[in-house]
Design a protein around this motif. Structure first.
Motif, PDB file in Angstrom:
ATOM      1  N   UNK A   1      40.407  34.359  37.327  1.00  0.00           N
ATOM      2  CA  UNK A   1      40.690  35.174  38.513  1.00  0.00           C
ATOM      3  C   UNK A   1      40.945  36.624  38.131  1.00  0.00           C
ATOM      4  N   UNK A   2      40.779  37.514  39.098  1.00  0.00           N
ATOM      5  CA  UNK A   2      40.961  38.933  38.836  1.00  0.00           C
ATOM      6  C   UNK A   2      42.397  39.354  38.616  1.00  0.00           C
ATOM      7  N   UNK A   3      43.340  38.422  38.682  1.00  0.00           N
ATOM      8  CA  UNK A   3      44.760  38.764  38.613  1.00  0.00           C
ATOM      9  C   UNK A   3      45.158  39.427  37.301  1.00  0.00           C
ATOM     10  N   UNK A   4      44.441  39.143  36.222  1.00  0.00           N
ATOM     11  CA  UNK A   4      44.772  39.740  34.924  1.00  0.00           C
ATOM     12  C   UNK A   4      44.491  41.234  34.867  1.00  0.00           C
ATOM     13  N   UNK A   5      43.587  41.712  35.693  1.00  0.00           N
ATOM     14  CA  UNK A   5      42.926  42.968  35.389  1.00  0.00           C
ATOM     15  C   UNK A   5      43.419  44.169  36.188  1.00  0.00           C
ATOM     16  N   UNK A   6      44.468  43.997  36.965  1.00  0.00           N
ATOM     17  CA  UNK A   6      45.035  45.127  37.676  1.00  0.00           C
ATOM     18  C   UNK A   6      45.391  44.792  39.107  1.00  0.00           C
ATOM     19  N   UNK A   7      45.557  45.820  39.919  1.00  0.00           N
ATOM     20  CA  UNK A   7      46.006  45.661  41.300  1.00  0.00           C
ATOM     21  C   UNK A   7      44.914  45.940  42.314  1.00  0.00           C
ATOM     22  N   UNK A   8      43.726  46.343  41.856  1.00  0.00           N
ATOM     23  CA  UNK A   8      42.648  46.664  42.783  1.00  0.00           C
ATOM     24  C   UNK A   8      41.962  45.374  43.238  1.00  0.00           C
ATOM     25  N   UNK A   9      42.343  44.875  44.411  1.00  0.00           N
ATOM     26  CA  UNK A   9      41.727  43.694  45.026  1.00  0.00           C
ATOM     27  C   UNK A   9      41.542  42.554  44.033  1.00  0.00           C
ATOM     28  N   UNK A  10      42.581  42.180  43.272  1.00  0.00           N
ATOM     29  CA  UNK A  10      42.372  41.149  42.243  1.00  0.00           C
ATOM     30  C   UNK A  10      42.038  39.780  42.815  1.00  0.00           C
ATOM     31  N   UNK A  11      42.488  39.504  44.048  1.00  0.00           N
ATOM     32  CA  UNK A  11      42.190  38.192  44.621  1.00  0.00           C
ATOM     33  C   UNK A  11      40.784  38.119  45.203  1.00  0.00           C
ATOM     34  N   UNK A  12      40.105  39.253  45.247  1.00  0.00           N
ATOM     35  CA  UNK A  12      38.725  39.262  45.732  1.00  0.00           C
ATOM     36  C   UNK A  12      37.707  39.056  44.623  1.00  0.00           C
ATOM     37  N   UNK A  13      38.156  39.086  43.363  1.00  0.00           N
ATOM     38  CA  UNK A  13      37.211  39.105  42.256  1.00  0.00           C
ATOM     39  C   UNK A  13      37.506  38.021  41.228  1.00  0.00           C
TER      40      UNK A  13
END
Length: 405
Positions: A368-380
């Motif tokens: 999940x995008x949660x590792x990579x920052x705050x920019x729409x992490x749940x969308x990626x």
């Protein structure tokens, strides 16, 4: 009577020293947590296709293994100089001349215990307490943690598909503040596989230089390029600090070997830090890495690079066909950063829930995008294609069945 070996009171045995406050700034690493969950499923007999951790499925080729064996036989396993063995620094400099047309003084090259040690050295040398460092959001999570570990403050700048998920010179103008000290970039990037266009990278270097700041560019994936030939940030001035590694293009992840190229005036500072923090990189790995630059070994690496390109060219259209949007075509590394909002699944738009469902219901490990920052992490979600082509095909088939495609 208490004496040596006497049992401690119960309260004393439960006491624990207070942890340093910097620990609070380090977030969990979801990539590794998901890998542990996948391993648990495998222990129950499930067959999991791993497309999460960013590690090449290729390992060190035979010439490198032979060089390591010979180094062991010759007994060259003692400490080296903190900056690395001269022959390796010269070989790296020659590689820059051959691939990028750059003349780099070997004295500027600092061999490190992996790119992680290189990034830590760079932050230790350049970041003071409360200094702000700009970086794109999304970006590799450990980069911001290196800044935090040296008591700086990472400032993540939202960087969407319009900018190829990368920082721009205009971002620097908008976000540079009184405490900003520099920028930390990656080209190509983890998690997006996108690089910064050379003209834009030059604008960034000039914008930072005009403000008296530093530019650190992580180039560990630069050997893995698939479209235009890459341009190193070193092309834009000898005040730039670049980080590189033997892990990705050279397929030596567990050997823990990397390097920095630093400005001439900073060599002494980096050497002093390296001496005190690491002593030196692995002597065995350094002698083995000399074989990486032999023509026969480069030929192997180039064939592997083209295989990664083949995987990318299959996977991106396949993902789009089953309902995962890929807003920017990755041009390097081995990652796809997919928008999951349109996925035909009840968990679409929640990358954490979706990747968990994919792992348990399809047996495919994604991140999940949660590792990579705050920019729409749940969308990626990040998808790694550092796995064999037939497994990519099977993974797409499993995802297609899960999504009803």
């Amino acid at each position: 009577m208490g004496g040596v070996g006497a049992a401690l009171p119960h309260e004393a045995r439960l006491a624990s020293p207070k942890l340093a406050s910097r620990i609070d700034a380090i977030a969990p690493f979801y990539v590794m947590e998901l890998a542990k969950e996948a391993a648990l499923l495998e222990r129950t007999g499930r067959r999991i296709i791993h497309m999460g951790i960013g590690e090449p499925d290729f390992t060190a080729p035979e010439p490198v293994i032979a060089a390591a064996t010979e180094a062991l036989r010759r007994g060259v396993t003692q400490y080296t100089g903190a900056l690395g063995i001269t022959a390796l620094r010269e070989a790296i400099a020659a590689h820059y001349a051959s691939v990028y047309g750059l003349s780099i003084d070997p004295a500027r090259i600092v061999v490190t215990a992996g790119a992680s040690a290189a990034l830590l050295l760079a932050c230790a040398a350049l970041v003071d307490r409360d200094d702000e460092v700009l970086m794109p959001d999304p970006s590799y999570p450990c980069n911001r943690h290196f800044v935090a570990a040296t008591e700086g403050k990472p400032v993540l700048v939202p960087s969407g598909p319009h900018a190829r998920f990368q920082l721009t010179a205009d971002d620097i103008s908008r976000h540079w503040g009184p405490r900003t000290r520099g920028v930390l970039l990656a080209s190509p990037s983890n998690p997006t596989g996108t690089s910064i266009a050379p003209a834009e990278l030059e604008r960034i270097v000039k914008a930072v230089r005009a403000r008296g700041g530093f530019t650190i560019v992580d180039e560990i994936y630069q050997g893995l390029w698939y479209d235009a030939r890459p341009v190193s940030a070193l092309s834009f001035g000898d005040d730039v600090v670049t980080v590189n590694s033997f892990s990705k293009y050279f397929n030596m992840t567990g050997w823990r070997l990397g390097w920095l190229v630093v400005p001439p005036a900073m060599i002494g500072a980096f050497e002093k830090l390296a001496q005190n923090l690491f002593i030196c990189a692995s002597a065995l790995a350094q002698h083995a890495a000399l074989a990486c630059f032999e023509p026969e070994t480069i030929e192997i690496y180039e064939a592997r690079r083209l295989e990664f390109k083949r995987r990318r060219d299959y996977l991106v259209p396949a993902l789009r066909q089953i309902g995962l949007s890929v807003p920017v075509m990755p041009d390097g590394a081995f990652y796809v950063y997919a928008d999951c909002r349109g996925a035909p699944h009840p968990a679409a738009g929640d990358s954490a829930a979706l990747t968990k469902a994919i792992l348990h219901d399809a047996g495919v490990a994604l991140v999940p995008g949660l590792d990579f920052g705050s920019y729409a992490p749940r969308n990626h979600i990040r998808i790694s294609y550092a796995t064999a082509y037939p497994l990519l095909e099977e993974a797409v088939a499993r995802l297609g069945r899960l999504f009803g495609r």
